[in-house]
Design an enzyme around this catalytic site. Structure first.
Site, PDB file in Angstrom:
ATOM      1  N   ASN A 171      91.798 -79.240  20.530  1.00 42.71           N
ATOM      2  CA  ASN A 171      91.894 -78.045  20.489  1.00 42.71           C
ATOM      3  C   ASN A 171      92.278 -76.777  21.818  1.00 42.71           C
ATOM      4  OD1 ASN A 171      90.054 -78.090  22.336  1.00 42.71           O
ATOM      5  ND2 ASN A 171      88.447 -79.606  20.504  1.00 42.71           N
ATOM      6  N   ASP A 178      86.861 -78.281   9.555  1.00 46.59           N
ATOM      7  CA  ASP A 178      86.892 -78.657  10.699  1.00 46.59           C
ATOM      8  C   ASP A 178      87.254 -77.365  11.283  1.00 46.59           C
ATOM      9  OD1 ASP A 178      85.178 -80.007  13.051  1.00 46.59           O
ATOM     10  OD2 ASP A 178      87.565 -79.854  14.064  1.00 46.59           O
TER      11      ASP A 178
END
Length: 390
Positions: free
Chosen positions: A52, A263
């Site tokens: 991420n 998510d």
């Protein structure tokens, strides 16, 4: 790079609840949570596209790997043949539930994700799989437990789509098959497994509307609110076309791919609210009420429902749309995120601005879930403390 990783791990340790600090200092690095059953092992090195914006491995990537390992071990269990037995109908498994799961520690690029999955309980028509996830640093030799997940699967015919199965047009429950019973468990393990089975079964039945989908409250549609920190200012909807790479060999969307989509949407929503970096802290249980097939559209909508001082609860709802242009809800779940500062430590979260009575009601419901999670952490801490002192 090594010093940066060490700093992130130290920060995660500082911001970790006392329960997790005790566990990480004792049982986590030394042994998995699986019972004495031979597990299936899956390993994959983490690459830059697995991360991420904070630089550690994306929570959705971990979820996808967990479901892959669970699918393999549960499908193998359904098709095992004992000596002298006749080979029966070929089966595959479908994920129907993921229990609540915490993200204990981060994983980084270059480390190897090692997963151990084992069948830990079976009822007549369902399979419980426990998956441990480890981060293995192949340079330093450090190995740490990052996740433990509990998943529930059901078995369906392997050729279900070849027989004219229309995915979302047919109730999956009509095709569920009995599963082989797990052998070698003690009486205590059987009793504990039966309790877990009955608990998750009752929760799923309460959430289902009896028609293969789930109950949820409609999301408010329309343009984003320009006022910061309101629910509509961060509400996010992502549209995804299901591709063959997202599916199993039988043509239905894997639970891991769907959880990664969820998510992603929840992470965007949380980041919009706090206007900074966020990481997934935990996921409440996820029930999979209906299958999604190759070529369908998936719409994942995330909205903030509750904020504490340093965490955010995001409600995520998934809808599927086939050739009929009719949508139906297939999943709802709650994700908890933590906001990160420049030092990658947890920072305060802006309070949620509530404008309607419905938003205030959902906020209070979220607070109850937050308090329940907190109570659960305290109970687990006490249990771990007692085990360490024994």
């Amino acid at each position: 790079m090594a010093s940066e990783r060490k700093r992130v791990l130290e920060k995660s340790e500082e911001n970790m609840p006392q329960r997790q600090r005790i566990r990480s200092a004792s049982s986590l690095p030394t042994h998995p949570a699986l019972p004495s059953i031979v597990p299936f092992e899956l390993s994959r090195i983490m690459m830059p596209d697995d991360t991420n914006v904070s630089g550690n491995v994306h929570g959705g990537t971990i979820l996808k790997l967990i479901e892959q390992a669970g699918f393999i071990v549960s499908t193998r269990h359904c098709n095992r043949v004992e000596d002298g037995e006749k080979k029966g109908e070929q089966l595959i498994t479908a994920l129907v539930r993921l229990e609540r799961m915490d993200f204990h520690k981060p994983m980084f690029v270059g480390e190897v994700a090692q997963l151990q999955a084992a069948v830990t309980y079976t009822s007549s028509q369902s399979i419980e799989v426990t998956v441990d996830v480890w981060a293995d640093n192949i340079v330093t030799g450090e190995r740490r437990l990052t996740n433990t997940a509990h998943l529930w699967y059901v078995a369906v015919p392997a050729n279900i789509f070849d027989q004219g199965f229309k995915g979302a047009e047919q109730d999956l429950s009509a095709n569920i098959r009995p599963v082989p019973q797990l052998k070698g468990l003690t009486k205590e393990q059987m009793e504990e497994g039966a309790k877990r089975y009955e608990l998750q079964k009752s929760i799923r039945l309460n959430q289902s509307n009896g028609q293969g989908s789930c109950q949820y409250q409609d999301f408010v549609q329309g343009p984003r609110d320009t006022e910061p920190h309101t629910i509509l200012s961060s509400q996010t909807t992502l549209a995804n076309l299901v591709q063959p790479s997202d599916c199993t060999a039988s043509g239905h969307l894997t639970g891991g791919s769907l959880m990664k989509m969820m998510d992603n949407a929840a992470g965007i929503c949380a980041a919009r609210h706090c206007m900074g970096r966020v990481v997934t802290a935990c996921i409440d249980e996820i029930d999979f009420h209906a299958p999604i097939t190759n070529g369908q559209m998936v719409f994942v909508t995330a909205r903030l429902v509750y904020t504490s001082n340093k965490s955010m609860e995001v409600e995520v709802t998934t809808e599927s749309e086939g050739l009929t242009n009719k949508r139906r809800v297939t999943n709802t779940a709650y994700f908890t995120f933590v906001s990160l500062g420049e030092d990658l430590g947890a920072r305060p979260v802006p309070p949620l601005v509530l404008k309607t009575e419905e938003e205030k009601t959902r906020f209070q419901e979220g607070k109850k879930r937050y308090d329940a999670r907190k109570k659960l952490r305290i109970e687990k801490l006490q249990k771990l403390t007692d085990q360490n002192q024994a």
